[in-house]
Write an enzyme that holds these catalytic residues in place. Structure first.
Site, PDB file in Angstrom:
ATOM      1  N   THR A  29      34.416 -13.863   5.719  1.00 39.76           N
ATOM      2  CA  THR A  29      35.518 -13.828   6.677  1.00 39.76           C
ATOM      3  C   THR A  29      36.225 -12.484   6.607  1.00 39.76           C
ATOM      4  O   THR A  29      35.735 -11.546   5.974  1.00 39.76           O
ATOM      5  CB  THR A  29      36.475 -15.017   6.427  1.00 39.76           C
ATOM      6  OG1 THR A  29      37.396 -15.122   7.507  1.00 39.76           O
ATOM      7  CG2 THR A  29      37.248 -14.866   5.126  1.00 39.76           C
ATOM      8  N   ASN A  30      37.371 -12.348   7.271  1.00 39.89           N
ATOM      9  CA  ASN A  30      38.157 -11.113   7.189  1.00 39.89           C
ATOM     10  C   ASN A  30      39.646 -11.447   7.114  1.00 39.89           C
ATOM     11  O   ASN A  30      40.032 -12.611   7.059  1.00 39.89           O
ATOM     12  CB  ASN A  30      37.832 -10.178   8.365  1.00 39.89           C
ATOM     13  CG  ASN A  30      38.215 -10.776   9.697  1.00 39.89           C
ATOM     14  OD1 ASN A  30      39.349 -11.203   9.910  1.00 39.89           O
ATOM     15  ND2 ASN A  30      37.259 -10.823  10.613  1.00 39.89           N
ATOM     16  N   ARG A  31      40.505 -10.422   7.106  1.00 41.23           N
ATOM     17  CA  ARG A  31      41.927 -10.595   6.816  1.00 41.23           C
ATOM     18  C   ARG A  31      42.786 -10.954   8.016  1.00 41.23           C
ATOM     19  O   ARG A  31      44.004 -11.045   7.900  1.00 41.23           O
ATOM     20  CB  ARG A  31      42.487  -9.316   6.200  1.00 41.23           C
ATOM     21  CG  ARG A  31      41.958  -9.030   4.829  1.00 41.23           C
ATOM     22  CD  ARG A  31      42.705  -7.882   4.180  1.00 41.23           C
ATOM     23  NE  ARG A  31      42.083  -7.487   2.931  1.00 41.23           N
ATOM     24  CZ  ARG A  31      42.227  -8.159   1.797  1.00 41.23           C
ATOM     25  NH1 ARG A  31      42.997  -9.241   1.753  1.00 41.23           N
ATOM     26  NH2 ARG A  31      41.600  -7.767   0.710  1.00 41.23           N
TER      27      ARG A  31
END
Ligand code: C5P
Length: 223
Positions: A29-31
C-alpha cells in the site's frame, strides 16, 4: 449554508490508497489517507452536487448524503470508476492509485524460507488516462500530481498526456503539503496557465478546485 452552485451536477471522486494483496494476510500500500478526496466530496455535496466517492481503505468517515463505493485494489477502483463515469459531469482523481500490483496473489500464506524473497510486480491500469481517452467534451477531468521535483513541468506533462482539463500540482516534500496533513500547498495547472495557491486547509483547497471546475465548465477548455 454554502451557495448551491453545483446543484444537480454529477461528480465522481477517487480518494485514498489501494491495498494490493500478496497473499491472504499481506498487502502492498502507500501513505495516502484520503483527506484531500474526502474534503472535495464534502465541499461538493455542500454545494449541491450529486457525489460518488470511490475510495480505497481509509480511516475517514465519508460525508453524509453521498454515494460511497469502497474498494481495495487499483483494478477494483478502475472497474468502479468505469461503471459510473459516463453519467458524470466532473471526474476528479484524488486517489494515490497503486501503479503496480504483485503479479501473483498467493492462495496460501507465504512461508518463511532461507534467503531473500523476490516479488514480481505488474502495472495496474491508469484510471485517469483511460477516462481521458473516453471522456466527452462536456465532462471536466481533474488529476492530482504529487511530486518532489519539477512539480509544474511534471503536472503540465500529465495534463496533456492524460487529456485532463485541470491538474492540481502538489510538492509533497514541502512541510504542510501532501500525505496525511490537514493542509496543502498546491498550484492549479490548466491550459490558461498556472495559479499558485497559498497554504490552505484541504477543505479550502477543495473549494478552490471546485471553483475552477465551474469556470472551466462555463468557459470551455482554453486551447
Ligand atoms: O501519473 P501519476 O500517477 O503521477 O498521475 C497522478 C494522477 O493520475 C492522479 O490524479 C491519480 O489519481 C491518477 N492515476 C490513476 N490511475 C493510476 C495512476 C494515477 O487514475 N494507475
Amino acid at each position: 449554508e454554502p451557495r448551491q452552485d453545483m446543484s444537480g451536477l454529477r461528480i465522481l471522486i477517487t480518494a485514498g490508497r489501494n491495498a494490493e494483496p500478496i497473499d491472504p494476510v499481506r498487502f502492498v500500500t502507500n501513505r495516502s489517507t484520503g483527506k484531500m478526496g474526502y474534503a472535495i466530496a464534502e465541499a461538493a455535496v455542500q454545494r449541491g452536487a450529486l457525489v460518488t466517492l470511490v475510495t480505497g481503505p481509509s480511516e475517514l468517515r465519508p460525508p453524509a448524503g453521498i454515494t460511497t463505493i469502497s474498494v481495495q485494489t487499483g483494478q477494483e477502483m478502475h472497474d468502479a470508476v468505469m461503471a459510473h463515469v459516463d453519467v458524470q459531469d466532473v471526474i476528479i482523481g484524488a486517489a494515490a492509485v497503486a501503479d503496480y500490483r504483485p503479479k501473483l496473489r498467493h492462495e496460501q500464506k507465504l512461508k518463511k524460507k532461507d534467503g531473500p524473497l523476490v516479488i514480481e510486480f505488474e502495472r495496474n491500469p491508469d484510471i485517469l488516462l483511460e477516462v481521458g481517452k473516453r471522456k466527452r467534451a462536456d465532462q471536466v477531468l481533474v488529476g492530482f500530481a504529487a511530486e518532489t521535483e519539477n512539480v509544474l513541468e511534471n503536472a503540465r506533462g500529465k495534463l496533456e498526456r492524460k487529456q485532463a482539463d485541470l491538474f492540481v500540482a502538489n510538492d509533497v516534500s514541502q512541510p504542510g503539503a501532501g500525505f496525511g496533513t490537514d493542509t496543502n500547498i498546491v498550484t492549479l495547472v490548466d491550459r490558461a496557465g498556472d495559479t499558485p495557491l497559498p497554504l490552505l486547509q484541504k477543505r479550502d483547497v477543495a473549494d478552490q478546485i471546485l471553483n475552477r471546475v465551474l469556470e472551466l465548465r462555463e468557459r470551455g477548455p482554453v486551447s
